[in-house]
Design a protein around this motif. Structure first.
Motif, PDB file in Angstrom:
ATOM      1  N   VAL A 162      -4.697 -31.819 -21.806  1.00  0.00           N
ATOM      2  CA  VAL A 162      -5.191 -32.992 -21.078  1.00  0.00           C
ATOM      3  C   VAL A 162      -4.042 -33.708 -20.373  1.00  0.00           C
ATOM      4  O   VAL A 162      -4.159 -34.121 -19.212  1.00  0.00           O
ATOM      5  CB  VAL A 162      -5.925 -33.942 -22.044  1.00  0.00           C
ATOM      6  N   TRP A 163      -2.925 -33.845 -21.071  1.00  0.00           N
ATOM      7  CA  TRP A 163      -1.777 -34.511 -20.466  1.00  0.00           C
ATOM      8  C   TRP A 163      -1.272 -33.718 -19.251  1.00  0.00           C
ATOM      9  O   TRP A 163      -0.945 -34.305 -18.213  1.00  0.00           O
ATOM     10  CB  TRP A 163      -0.666 -34.665 -21.500  1.00  0.00           C
ATOM     11  N   GLY A 164      -1.207 -32.400 -19.369  1.00  0.00           N
ATOM     12  CA  GLY A 164      -0.754 -31.581 -18.256  1.00  0.00           C
ATOM     13  C   GLY A 164      -1.689 -31.650 -17.066  1.00  0.00           C
ATOM     14  O   GLY A 164      -1.241 -31.702 -15.915  1.00  0.00           O
ATOM     15  N   ILE A 165      -2.994 -31.677 -17.311  1.00  0.00           N
ATOM     16  CA  ILE A 165      -3.954 -31.785 -16.213  1.00  0.00           C
ATOM     17  C   ILE A 165      -3.861 -33.158 -15.543  1.00  0.00           C
ATOM     18  O   ILE A 165      -3.940 -33.279 -14.313  1.00  0.00           O
ATOM     19  CB  ILE A 165      -5.375 -31.509 -16.733  1.00  0.00           C
ATOM     20  N   MET A 166      -3.676 -34.196 -16.367  1.00  0.00           N
ATOM     21  CA  MET A 166      -3.466 -35.528 -15.781  1.00  0.00           C
ATOM     22  C   MET A 166      -2.231 -35.536 -14.883  1.00  0.00           C
ATOM     23  O   MET A 166      -2.236 -36.136 -13.798  1.00  0.00           O
ATOM     24  CB  MET A 166      -3.318 -36.562 -16.903  1.00  0.00           C
ATOM     25  N   ASN A 167      -1.183 -34.858 -15.325  1.00  0.00           N
ATOM     26  CA  ASN A 167       0.026 -34.783 -14.514  1.00  0.00           C
ATOM     27  C   ASN A 167      -0.233 -34.019 -13.216  1.00  0.00           C
ATOM     28  O   ASN A 167       0.307 -34.361 -12.156  1.00  0.00           O
ATOM     29  CB  ASN A 167       1.138 -34.110 -15.316  1.00  0.00           C
ATOM     30  N   SER A 168      -1.080 -32.996 -13.292  1.00  0.00           N
ATOM     31  CA  SER A 168      -1.421 -32.242 -12.077  1.00  0.00           C
ATOM     32  C   SER A 168      -2.175 -33.115 -11.083  1.00  0.00           C
ATOM     33  O   SER A 168      -1.917 -33.077  -9.872  1.00  0.00           O
ATOM     34  CB  SER A 168      -2.266 -31.020 -12.446  1.00  0.00           C
ATOM     35  N   PHE A 169      -3.101 -33.925 -11.571  1.00  0.00           N
ATOM     36  CA  PHE A 169      -3.814 -34.848 -10.683  1.00  0.00           C
ATOM     37  C   PHE A 169      -2.869 -35.878 -10.085  1.00  0.00           C
ATOM     38  O   PHE A 169      -3.025 -36.299  -8.931  1.00  0.00           O
ATOM     39  CB  PHE A 169      -4.942 -35.541 -11.444  1.00  0.00           C
ATOM     40  N   PHE A 170      -1.880 -36.285 -10.872  1.00  0.00           N
ATOM     41  CA  PHE A 170      -0.886 -37.213 -10.323  1.00  0.00           C
ATOM     42  C   PHE A 170      -0.125 -36.560  -9.171  1.00  0.00           C
ATOM     43  O   PHE A 170       0.160 -37.196  -8.156  1.00  0.00           O
ATOM     44  CB  PHE A 170       0.074 -37.640 -11.431  1.00  0.00           C
ATOM     45  N   GLN A 171       0.207 -35.264  -9.326  1.00  0.00           N
ATOM     46  CA  GLN A 171       0.899 -34.551  -8.254  1.00  0.00           C
ATOM     47  C   GLN A 171       0.023 -34.425  -7.010  1.00  0.00           C
ATOM     48  O   GLN A 171       0.520 -34.479  -5.880  1.00  0.00           O
ATOM     49  CB  GLN A 171       1.319 -33.154  -8.741  1.00  0.00           C
ATOM     50  N   SER A 179      -4.195 -28.339  -2.873  1.00  0.00           N
ATOM     51  CA  SER A 179      -4.075 -26.885  -2.817  1.00  0.00           C
ATOM     52  C   SER A 179      -3.676 -26.336  -4.178  1.00  0.00           C
ATOM     53  O   SER A 179      -3.091 -27.030  -5.020  1.00  0.00           O
ATOM     54  CB  SER A 179      -3.040 -26.481  -1.760  1.00  0.00           C
ATOM     55  N   LEU A 180      -3.978 -25.065  -4.376  1.00  0.00           N
ATOM     56  CA  LEU A 180      -3.637 -24.425  -5.646  1.00  0.00           C
ATOM     57  C   LEU A 180      -2.135 -24.405  -5.883  1.00  0.00           C
ATOM     58  O   LEU A 180      -1.675 -24.430  -7.029  1.00  0.00           O
ATOM     59  CB  LEU A 180      -4.190 -23.001  -5.675  1.00  0.00           C
ATOM     60  N   ALA A 181      -1.362 -24.342  -4.825  1.00  0.00           N
ATOM     61  CA  ALA A 181       0.093 -24.331  -4.980  1.00  0.00           C
ATOM     62  C   ALA A 181       0.598 -25.599  -5.647  1.00  0.00           C
ATOM     63  O   ALA A 181       1.629 -25.599  -6.314  1.00  0.00           O
ATOM     64  CB  ALA A 181       0.763 -24.156  -3.615  1.00  0.00           C
ATOM     65  N   VAL A 182      -0.143 -26.684  -5.485  1.00  0.00           N
ATOM     66  CA  VAL A 182       0.252 -27.963  -6.072  1.00  0.00           C
ATOM     67  C   VAL A 182      -0.226 -28.085  -7.507  1.00  0.00           C
ATOM     68  O   VAL A 182       0.515 -28.497  -8.403  1.00  0.00           O
ATOM     69  CB  VAL A 182      -0.283 -29.136  -5.216  1.00  0.00           C
ATOM     70  N   VAL A 183      -1.483 -27.725  -7.768  1.00  0.00           N
ATOM     71  CA  VAL A 183      -2.087 -27.988  -9.073  1.00  0.00           C
ATOM     72  C   VAL A 183      -1.962 -26.820 -10.054  1.00  0.00           C
ATOM     73  O   VAL A 183      -2.013 -27.033 -11.263  1.00  0.00           O
ATOM     74  CB  VAL A 183      -3.573 -28.367  -8.904  1.00  0.00           C
ATOM     75  N   ALA A 184      -1.820 -25.588  -9.539  1.00  0.00           N
ATOM     76  CA  ALA A 184      -1.830 -24.427 -10.438  1.00  0.00           C
ATOM     77  C   ALA A 184      -0.704 -24.441 -11.469  1.00  0.00           C
ATOM     78  O   ALA A 184      -0.950 -24.162 -12.650  1.00  0.00           O
ATOM     79  CB  ALA A 184      -1.792 -23.134  -9.617  1.00  0.00           C
ATOM     80  N   PRO A 185       0.552 -24.754 -11.094  1.00  0.00           N
ATOM     81  CA  PRO A 185       1.604 -24.734 -12.115  1.00  0.00           C
ATOM     82  C   PRO A 185       1.341 -25.705 -13.266  1.00  0.00           C
ATOM     83  O   PRO A 185       1.498 -25.348 -14.435  1.00  0.00           O
ATOM     84  CB  PRO A 185       2.865 -25.117 -11.321  1.00  0.00           C
TER      85      PRO A 185
END
Length: 240
Positions: A162-171, A179-185
């Motif tokens: 959950v924390w990692g996904i929240m960080n992905s949304f922040f990015q 784009s997947l290049a932003v959220v996939a990692p």
């Protein structure tokens, strides 16, 4: 010639792309957020400790079963049970401690005359039952960590996810790109935390269930031995 160069470059680019997308657990850990890294480290340590308990308990229960079997055979074959019930033997073998608890109570209860046979039988049974329960509790003490790891580790891994996904949304918000290049990692790192949680939990749950059954069977074996000792001491009381 230019077409061949383009083809070679495309092939090299494809090969490079394939290599970059290969799953690398170490890279996922190093690229993860500090919170997700802390979760991963905690889960790995819990998994290592769980495996140490699994190996140690397997060796211990196997050794105790062999010692108990040898001791019980010697106990019923020996005519000098005082020697068989010496403190040296009691320290090493649970069966010896169970029989010793009953014999100690038998000695104390038969000192006074006249002997209260019914009361003595009840006290002997109670002493040995308490010792059996103590042996089982001591044997099963470390299994609580396996139960805790099996029930908590998936949720700890889920917290990291959950924390990692929240960080992905922040990015996504920071770069204004979904784009997947932003959220996939970030999502891959987050899901890796859940995978580690399951890796820690599954062996712990399996081992806890198996070892709990072995403890119950060993406790039943000790109780059967205690019942036989109680029967023998009851016959001694009848002849007293």
């Amino acid at each position: 010639m230019p077409f061949e160069l383009l083809s070679t470059a495309a092939a090299q680019g494809a090969a490079t792309g394939i290599g970059a997308t290969r799953l690398d657990p170490l890279e996922l850990f190093l690229d993860a957020d500090i919170v997700v890294q802390a979760v991963m480290i905690g889960l790995v340590l819990a998994s290592i400790w769980s495996w140490a308990i699994i190996v140690g308990f397997s060796l211990r229960i196997g050794g105790l079963r062999r010692k108990s079997r040898v001791y019980e055979e010697a106990f019923w074959e020996s005519r000098d049970r005082e020697e068989v019930l010496s403190k040296r033997h009691r320290r090493d073998v649970p069966s010896a401690r169970v029989a010793g608890a009953g014999l100690d109570e038998w000695r104390k209860s038969t000192k006074a005359q006249p002997v209260d046979r019914d009361g003595t039988r009840q006290r002997i049974a109670s002493a040995m039952e308490s010792q059996v329960a103590e042996e089982a509790d001591d044997l099963a003490g470390k299994l609580n960590f396996l139960a805790t790891t099996g029930s908590v580790a998936p949720f700890v891994g889920l917290f990291g996810t959950v924390w990692g996904i929240m960080n992905s949304f922040f990015q996504i918000g920071a770069q204004q790109s979904a784009s997947l290049a932003v959220v996939a990692p970030g999502i891959a790192e987050a899901l890796f935390a859940t995978a580690i949680g399951l890796f820690a939990a599954i062996p712990a749950v399996i081992a806890y269930n198996r070892f709990s059954d072995r403890v119950n069977r060993y406790e039943a074996r000790l109780q059967r031995f205690a019942d036989r000792v109680h029967a023998g001491l009851s016959r001694e009381l009848d002849r007293a």
